[in-house]
Design a protein around this motif. Structure first.
Motif, PDB file in Angstrom:
ATOM      1  N   UNK A 106     -43.958 -47.892 -10.383  1.00 49.68           N
ATOM      2  CA  UNK A 106     -45.104 -48.459 -11.102  1.00 49.68           C
ATOM      3  C   UNK A 106     -45.343 -47.692 -12.399  1.00 49.68           C
ATOM      4  N   UNK A 107     -45.221 -46.374 -12.347  1.00 46.82           N
ATOM      5  CA  UNK A 107     -45.410 -45.568 -13.549  1.00 46.82           C
ATOM      6  C   UNK A 107     -44.367 -45.931 -14.609  1.00 46.82           C
ATOM      7  N   UNK A 108     -43.144 -46.205 -14.180  1.00 44.71           N
ATOM      8  CA  UNK A 108     -42.099 -46.564 -15.131  1.00 44.71           C
ATOM      9  C   UNK A 108     -42.417 -47.887 -15.829  1.00 44.71           C
ATOM     10  N   UNK A 109     -42.927 -48.859 -15.056  1.00 46.76           N
ATOM     11  CA  UNK A 109     -43.331 -50.139 -15.648  1.00 46.76           C
ATOM     12  C   UNK A 109     -44.462 -49.912 -16.642  1.00 46.76           C
ATOM     13  N   UNK A 110     -45.410 -49.068 -16.268  1.00 44.45           N
ATOM     14  CA  UNK A 110     -46.537 -48.776 -17.150  1.00 44.45           C
ATOM     15  C   UNK A 110     -46.058 -48.153 -18.461  1.00 44.45           C
ATOM     16  N   UNK A 111     -45.121 -47.224 -18.369  1.00 40.81           N
ATOM     17  CA  UNK A 111     -44.614 -46.581 -19.584  1.00 40.81           C
ATOM     18  C   UNK A 111     -43.838 -47.578 -20.444  1.00 40.81           C
ATOM     19  N   UNK A 112     -43.122 -48.486 -19.795  1.00 45.33           N
ATOM     20  CA  UNK A 112     -42.414 -49.527 -20.548  1.00 45.33           C
ATOM     21  C   UNK A 112     -43.413 -50.367 -21.347  1.00 45.33           C
ATOM     22  N   UNK A 113     -44.514 -50.740 -20.701  1.00 40.38           N
ATOM     23  CA  UNK A 113     -45.553 -51.511 -21.388  1.00 40.38           C
ATOM     24  C   UNK A 113     -46.203 -50.684 -22.495  1.00 40.38           C
ATOM     25  N   UNK A 114     -46.393 -49.398 -22.234  1.00 39.07           N
ATOM     26  CA  UNK A 114     -46.920 -48.513 -23.277  1.00 39.07           C
ATOM     27  C   UNK A 114     -45.997 -48.503 -24.491  1.00 39.07           C
ATOM     28  N   UNK A 115     -44.716 -48.442 -24.233  1.00 39.30           N
ATOM     29  CA  UNK A 115     -43.762 -48.409 -25.345  1.00 39.30           C
ATOM     30  C   UNK A 115     -43.828 -49.697 -26.158  1.00 39.30           C
ATOM     31  N   UNK A 116     -44.067 -50.808 -25.472  1.00 42.35           N
ATOM     32  CA  UNK A 116     -44.162 -52.087 -26.167  1.00 42.35           C
ATOM     33  C   UNK A 116     -45.461 -52.213 -26.957  1.00 42.35           C
ATOM     34  N   UNK A 117     -46.564 -51.733 -26.383  1.00 39.52           N
ATOM     35  CA  UNK A 117     -47.879 -51.955 -26.977  1.00 39.52           C
ATOM     36  C   UNK A 117     -48.416 -50.764 -27.777  1.00 39.52           C
ATOM     37  N   UNK A 118     -47.925 -49.566 -27.459  1.00 41.46           N
ATOM     38  CA  UNK A 118     -48.435 -48.342 -28.108  1.00 41.46           C
ATOM     39  C   UNK A 118     -47.255 -47.440 -28.462  1.00 41.46           C
ATOM     40  N   UNK A 119     -46.282 -48.012 -29.157  1.00 40.83           N
ATOM     41  CA  UNK A 119     -45.023 -47.294 -29.391  1.00 40.83           C
ATOM     42  C   UNK A 119     -45.220 -45.998 -30.175  1.00 40.83           C
ATOM     43  N   UNK A 120     -46.127 -46.013 -31.143  1.00 43.52           N
ATOM     44  CA  UNK A 120     -46.345 -44.806 -31.944  1.00 43.52           C
ATOM     45  C   UNK A 120     -46.954 -43.692 -31.098  1.00 43.52           C
ATOM     46  N   UNK A 121     -47.824 -44.064 -30.179  1.00 48.27           N
ATOM     47  CA  UNK A 121     -48.424 -43.067 -29.296  1.00 48.27           C
ATOM     48  C   UNK A 121     -47.363 -42.460 -28.384  1.00 48.27           C
ATOM     49  N   UNK A 122     -46.505 -43.294 -27.807  1.00 48.67           N
ATOM     50  CA  UNK A 122     -45.446 -42.787 -26.929  1.00 48.67           C
ATOM     51  C   UNK A 122     -44.535 -41.836 -27.688  1.00 48.67           C
ATOM     52  N   UNK A 123     -44.131 -42.222 -28.891  1.00 54.46           N
ATOM     53  CA  UNK A 123     -43.255 -41.377 -29.696  1.00 54.46           C
ATOM     54  C   UNK A 123     -43.916 -40.043 -30.009  1.00 54.46           C
ATOM     55  N   UNK A 124     -45.221 -40.088 -30.296  1.00 50.63           N
ATOM     56  CA  UNK A 124     -45.943 -38.857 -30.596  1.00 50.63           C
ATOM     57  C   UNK A 124     -45.998 -37.935 -29.391  1.00 50.63           C
ATOM     58  N   UNK A 125     -46.235 -38.495 -28.216  1.00 55.07           N
ATOM     59  CA  UNK A 125     -46.301 -37.687 -27.005  1.00 55.07           C
ATOM     60  C   UNK A 125     -44.930 -37.135 -26.637  1.00 55.07           C
ATOM     61  N   UNK A 126     -43.890 -37.904 -26.900  1.00 55.08           N
ATOM     62  CA  UNK A 126     -42.538 -37.444 -26.568  1.00 55.08           C
ATOM     63  C   UNK A 126     -42.118 -36.246 -27.423  1.00 55.08           C
ATOM     64  N   UNK A 127     -42.726 -36.103 -28.584  1.00 52.16           N
ATOM     65  CA  UNK A 127     -42.412 -34.942 -29.427  1.00 52.16           C
ATOM     66  C   UNK A 127     -42.767 -33.645 -28.723  1.00 52.16           C
TER      67      UNK A 127
END
Length: 208
Positions: free
Chosen positions: A185-206
């Motif tokens: 479920x967490x993986x699906x959530x992160x996939x949706x985050x990447x689609x809808x909040x891609x800049x936020x995901x990229x920032x956190x991955x730094x």
């Protein structure tokens, strides 16, 4: 030797009397499958409340609850310090990785999106970045629609979250009602985050 229980106690011990009372009130008011009654925390010491937290949420799960509640009562700095100490403890227990390496993710392709499914150390992306995600995710409706479409949420839970006021409270509901189901479920959530909040995901991955 540090343990998660000790780190929880230290976090509570560092709170002022007023903040500790606020923490206990927030703990009693916290929604979810596992509830803590007023009688278990009223007039109790910080060690006793620590024992209640561990017995209710387990030693593995209690730190995330404590971090959440510290954030709720305006003690974000204490929450961050606890997260860092837990991360360091987990890193040491999993083979002595440096704290800066904790939570480094394997990035895989899923539905044409780069998705960080889980942390090498065992700390999932959504657990490691819980506070930041609660504070910064804004496109909740689209994420909820995606969770419903993927079968993660039933309509009743979907409606409950949508009717909750405020994006941060909605995110806390998502954590409490959906993300406890496991890494899939967490993986699906992160996939949706990447689609809808891609800049936020990229920032956190730094910082991963």
């Amino acid at each position: 030797m540090a343990t998660k229980k000790k780190l929880i106690f230290q976090s509570l011990d560092n709170l002022s009397k007023e903040n500790f009372l606020s923490f206990c009130a927030a703990l009693v008011d916290r929604e979810g499958d596992r509830r803590v009654s007023q009688s278990k925390v009223e007039d109790r010491s910080r060690l006793e409340v620590t024992n209640v937290l561990v017995s209710t949420f387990t030693e593995a799960g209690a730190p995330a609850v404590v971090s959440e509640l510290l954030g709720d009562i305006g003690c974000g700095d204490q929450a961050s310090k606890l997260d860092i100490r837990i991360a360091q403890l987990t890193s040491n227990a999993s083979g002595g990785q440096g704290a800066g390496q904790l939570g480094v993710v394997n990035v895989t392709r899923c539905s044409n999106s780069m998705v960080p499914p889980s942390a090498v150390s065992g700390t999932h992306f959504v657990d490691k970045h819980r506070i930041q995600l609660i504070q910064r995710v804004t496109n909740i409706d689209s994420i909820l629609d995606g969770l419903l479409e993927r079968g993660v949420l039933q309509y009743g839970v979907y409606d409950t979250i949508r009717l909750t006021s405020g994006t941060q409270q909605q995110m806390r509901k998502i954590y409490d009602l959906a993300l406890k189901s496991g890494d899939d479920v967490k993986n699906i959530f992160v996939e949706l985050l990447h689609q809808q909040e891609s800049y936020l995901v990229k920032d956190l991955l730094k910082d991963s």
